[in-house]
Design a protein around this motif. Structure first.
Motif, short mmCIF file in Angstrom:
data_model
loop_
_atom_site.label_atom_id
_atom_site.label_comp_id
_atom_site.label_asym_id
_atom_site.label_seq_id
_atom_site.Cartn_x
_atom_site.Cartn_y
_atom_site.Cartn_z
N ILE A 1 1.09 -1.68 -0.34
CA ILE A 1 -0.27 -0.11 -0.14
C ILE A 1 0.52 1.35 0.50
O ILE A 1 1.73 1.36 0.57
N TYR A 2 -0.27 2.39 -0.99
CA TYR A 2 0.80 3.23 -0.91
C TYR A 2 0.97 4.80 0.50
O TYR A 2 0.13 4.11 1.60
N LEU A 3 2.15 4.72 0.98
CA LEU A 3 1.95 5.17 2.43
C LEU A 3 1.61 7.14 2.26
O LEU A 3 0.60 7.00 3.66
N LEU A 4 2.35 7.19 1.59
CA LEU A 4 1.74 8.78 1.79
C LEU A 4 0.22 9.47 1.66
O LEU A 4 -0.60 9.64 2.75
N PRO A 5 -0.35 9.19 1.11
CA PRO A 5 -1.68 9.31 0.64
C PRO A 5 -3.12 8.44 2.26
O PRO A 5 -3.73 9.02 2.38
N ASN A 6 -2.56 7.43 2.22
CA ASN A 6 -3.05 6.71 3.63
C ASN A 6 -2.51 6.69 4.76
O ASN A 6 -3.24 6.86 5.61
N LEU A 7 -1.61 7.75 4.67
CA LEU A 7 -0.93 8.54 6.27
C LEU A 7 -2.23 9.91 6.37
O LEU A 7 -2.14 9.77 7.55
N LEU A 8 -1.40 10.27 5.03
CA LEU A 8 -3.31 10.91 5.37
C LEU A 8 -4.46 11.21 5.75
O LEU A 8 -5.55 11.80 6.79
#
Length: 264
Positions: free
Chosen positions: A14-21
Motif C-alpha cells: 500500500i502507498y504510504l503518503l496518501p494513506n498516512l494522510l
C-alpha cells in the motif's frame, strides 16, 4: 524469490503518503469523539475541521504522486464515516442532544445513516456521475455544519439546553440533505493551475483574513450557505419540481445532468 514474486509483493503493498494522510484524518475524527466525551467541545469541533483538511489532501496527493489504489479509496470511505459521520453526530449528541432523550439519539443516528448512505451512493456512482456536481450534500460539508454549530456554541458560551431542539433540527436536516437529490456544485471544474487576475489573489487574502477573525462563525455561515445552495440551485433549474428532483431514484443520470436541460 523470483522476480515475479517480488513484483507480486510490490503490487500487494500500500502507498504510504496518501494513506498516512487518511489515517491522520481518521485520528482527528476519533479525537473529536474522545474530546466531546470529556466535554471539550471546542477542541472536538476543531478536530473535525482538521479532519476535513486531511481528507482534502489525501486524494489530491494520491493523484499528484500517481499513488491511487482501490485500497486507498476503500480506506478513505471508512475513515470518512468515522470522521464525518459518527464523530459529528456524537459531538452534537454529547453537547445538546443528550437531554432530548430518544429524539436526541435518533437525530444523531439519522445523521450517521445519511452519511453512510451518501458514501455508498457516491462510491456506487463513481465514474459515471457528473464530476461538476454532487448528488446530495457531501458528508464533509454536512459534518462541517454540525461541527460548526457546536463550535459556535462553545465559542460564544451558548447554553445547549436552550437550543437543543434547534440542534436536533439542524442535525436531522443535514442528514436528510446528504441522501437528497439536490445538486451541489463540486468546484472540480476550477482550473487551479491556470492564471488569474491579481485582484483574485487579493480577494483570497481578504477571505483568509475574514475567516481568521471569527473562524467558528464564518465557517459555519459559509457551510450553511452552501447547504442551502443545493435546494435553491435545483429548484431554480428544475422548472417544475418533481419528487425525483428531491429524493428517490432520479430518472436522469448524474452524468447527463445539465441545469439547462431541466428548464421548461
Amino acid at each position: 524469490m523470483t522476480v515475479q514474486q517480488q513484483r507480486g509483493l510490490k503490487r500487494r503493498g500500500i502507498y504510504l503518503l496518501p494513506n498516512l494522510l487518511t489515517t491522520a484524518g481518521l485520528f482527528s475524527g476519533f479525537y473529536a469523539i474522545v474530546a466531546s466525551m470529556n466535554s471539550d467541545f471546542h477542541q472536538a469541533a476543531v478536530a473535525i475541521f482538521v479532519a476535513m483538511v486531511f481528507d482534502g489532501l489525501d486524494g489530491r496527493v494520491a493523484r499528484l504522486t500517481n499513488t491511487q489504489s482501490e485500497f486507498g479509496a476503500e480506506y478513505d470511505s471508512m475513515a470518512d464515516i468515522v470522521s464525518f459521520g459518527v464523530a459529528p453526530a456524537l459531538v452534537a449528541y454529547n453537547w445538546a442532544l443528550y437531554d432530548l432523550g430518544k429524539l436526541g439519539w435518533l437525530a444523531a443516528f439519522i445523521f450517521v445513516a445519511g452519511g453512510a448512505l451518501r458514501l455508498a451512493r457516491f462510491n456506487a456512482a463513481l465514474g459515471s456521475a457528473d464530476s461538476n456536481f454532487f448528488q446530495g450534500l457531501a458528508i464533509p460539508s454536512a459534518a462541517a455544519i454540525v461541527a460548526g454549530m457546536v463550535w459556535v456554541g462553545a465559542r460564544y458560551e451558548i447554553n445547549p439546553d436552550n437550543i437543543s431542539w434547534l440542534v436536533a433540527l439542524v442535525t436531522i436536516a443535514s442528514g436528510l440533505l446528504m441522501v437528497s437529490n439536490f445538486k451541489y456544485h463540486s468546484f472540480k471544474d476550477v482550473d487551479w493551475r491556470g492564471k488569474v487576475n491579481f485582484v483574485v489573489i487579493l480577494l483570497i487574502v481578504l477571505a483568509f483574513v475574514v475567516v481568521a477573525t471569527e473562524p467558528a462563525l464564518v465557517l459555519f455561515i459559509l457551510f450553511v450557505a452552501y447547504a442551502v445552495s443545493g435546494p435553491v440551485f435545483t429548484i431554480k433549474n428544475a422548472g417544475k419540481l418533481k419528487l425525483e428532483d428531491v429524493i428517490g431514484d432520479s430518472k436522469d443520470d448524474d452524468a447527463d445532468f445539465k441545469p439547462e436541460d431541466k428548464k421548461e
